[in-house]
Design a protein around this motif. Structure first.
Motif, mmCIF file in Angstrom:
data_model
loop_
_atom_site.group_PDB
_atom_site.id
_atom_site.type_symbol
_atom_site.label_atom_id
_atom_site.label_comp_id
_atom_site.label_asym_id
_atom_site.label_seq_id
_atom_site.Cartn_x
_atom_site.Cartn_y
_atom_site.Cartn_z
ATOM 1 N N GLY A 144 0.813 -1.206 0.000
ATOM 2 C CA GLY A 144 0.000 0.000 0.000
ATOM 3 C C GLY A 144 0.848 1.257 0.000
ATOM 4 O O GLY A 144 0.622 2.181 -0.797
ATOM 5 N N SER A 145 1.841 1.288 0.888
ATOM 6 C CA SER A 145 2.714 2.462 0.964
ATOM 7 C C SER A 145 3.529 2.619 -0.310
ATOM 8 O O SER A 145 3.782 3.741 -0.769
ATOM 9 C CB SER A 145 3.644 2.341 2.173
ATOM 10 O OG SER A 145 2.900 2.339 3.376
ATOM 11 N N ALA A 146 3.930 1.504 -0.889
ATOM 12 C CA ALA A 146 4.714 1.564 -2.121
ATOM 13 C C ALA A 146 3.901 2.172 -3.256
ATOM 14 O O ALA A 146 4.394 3.018 -4.017
ATOM 15 C CB ALA A 146 5.196 0.167 -2.494
ATOM 16 N N ASN A 147 2.652 1.734 -3.394
ATOM 17 C CA ASN A 147 1.799 2.267 -4.464
ATOM 18 C C ASN A 147 1.531 3.761 -4.267
ATOM 19 O O ASN A 147 1.503 4.541 -5.225
ATOM 20 C CB ASN A 147 0.472 1.500 -4.503
ATOM 21 C CG ASN A 147 0.658 0.074 -4.994
ATOM 22 O OD1 ASN A 147 1.576 -0.225 -5.740
ATOM 23 N ND2 ASN A 147 -0.228 -0.818 -4.551
ATOM 24 N N GLU A 148 1.321 4.166 -3.016
ATOM 25 C CA GLU A 148 1.086 5.581 -2.734
ATOM 26 C C GLU A 148 2.306 6.419 -3.082
ATOM 27 O O GLU A 148 2.203 7.530 -3.626
ATOM 28 C CB GLU A 148 0.732 5.759 -1.255
ATOM 29 C CG GLU A 148 0.432 7.199 -0.876
ATOM 30 C CD GLU A 148 0.104 7.360 0.597
ATOM 31 O OE1 GLU A 148 -0.034 8.509 1.052
ATOM 32 O OE2 GLU A 148 0.000 6.319 1.284
ATOM 33 N N TRP A 149 3.477 5.894 -2.803
ATOM 34 C CA TRP A 149 4.718 6.632 -3.103
ATOM 35 C C TRP A 149 4.890 6.813 -4.613
ATOM 36 O O TRP A 149 5.238 7.887 -5.085
ATOM 37 C CB TRP A 149 5.910 5.875 -2.520
ATOM 38 C CG TRP A 149 7.204 6.651 -2.552
ATOM 39 C CD1 TRP A 149 7.659 7.510 -1.604
ATOM 40 C CD2 TRP A 149 8.188 6.623 -3.590
ATOM 41 N NE1 TRP A 149 8.872 8.021 -1.976
ATOM 42 C CE2 TRP A 149 9.225 7.499 -3.194
ATOM 43 C CE3 TRP A 149 8.292 5.949 -4.799
ATOM 44 C CZ2 TRP A 149 10.351 7.712 -3.980
ATOM 45 C CZ3 TRP A 149 9.416 6.158 -5.592
ATOM 46 C CH2 TRP A 149 10.430 7.039 -5.176
#
Length: 205
Positions: A144-149
């Protein structure tokens, strides 16, 4: 030299060949011819010097010829017995360790044997042995954090740069003191506990 003409050397003769090459400085090809064996066989004998000398100390009858047999039953049984005893003590056993132990056992049993990849695969299949990761080493990524970044942060970093000037690099750590992350085990055995991994590392781009 055909298979029917191959000569099997006793342990004493193999050690004499090693001394001829290392002490008397006889060329390996000349030593192979002297003892009636192939060049590759002579080269393998040189690599087994330590095992041969250990066997000579433990076995009084070093003139007995090494046995040749199509199925290396004695080595397989001895190796399986050793593996069965090593696993409960938490020993880290890799393919390389299995080959080394099989070679040592072959010398002790005086069996003409070379641990090939095919033999190793068959031994593991016959004994239901597979590689298992040590317990506690698995990790999971934060997708999730990777996609947001990628969606919100990365485009801002690209501003002001021409696409041809944007490159992707990767960085990895080489933990040169780390032990294997798992070990060969019998199927059905409980998970093995891991230990602290040394953090000494080199960083590679």
């Amino acid at each position: 030299m055909s298979a029917s003409q191959r000569k099997t050397l006793s342990i004493s003769e193999q050690l004499e060949l090693i001394d001829d090459v290392k002490v008397k400085k006889l060329k390996l090809s000349a030593a192979a011819k002297k003892y009636g064996i192939g060049y590759s066989t002579a080269a393998k004998i040189l690599k087994k010097e330590d095992d041969l000398r250990s066997c000579m100390q433990m076995n009084g009858n070093t003139n007995r010829k090494r046995k040749r047999q199509s199925v290396h039953k004695d080595v397989n049984e001895a190796l399986t017995q050793w593996f069965t005893q090593a696993c409960p003590h938490g020993a880290t056993v890799t393919d390389h360790v299995i080959r080394q132990k099989a070679t040592q056992l072959a010398v002790n049993l005086e069996v003409d044997f070379e641990p090939s990849n095919g033999w190793l695969m068959r031994w593991k299949q016959a004994n239901n042995v597979s590689f298992k990761k040590f317990h506690g080493e698995s990790t999971s990524a934060d997708h999730g954090s990777a996609n947001e970044w990628v969606t919100n942060v990365l485009p801002q970093l690209f501003r002001g740069y021409d696409p041809k000037d944007v490159r992707n690099y990767d960085e990895t750590g080489i933990f040169y003191k780390a032990m294997p992350s798992g070990s060969l085990r019998f199927a059905g055995d409980e998970e093995s506990n891991g230990t602290n991994v040394p953090k000494d590392r080199l960083t590679m781009l």
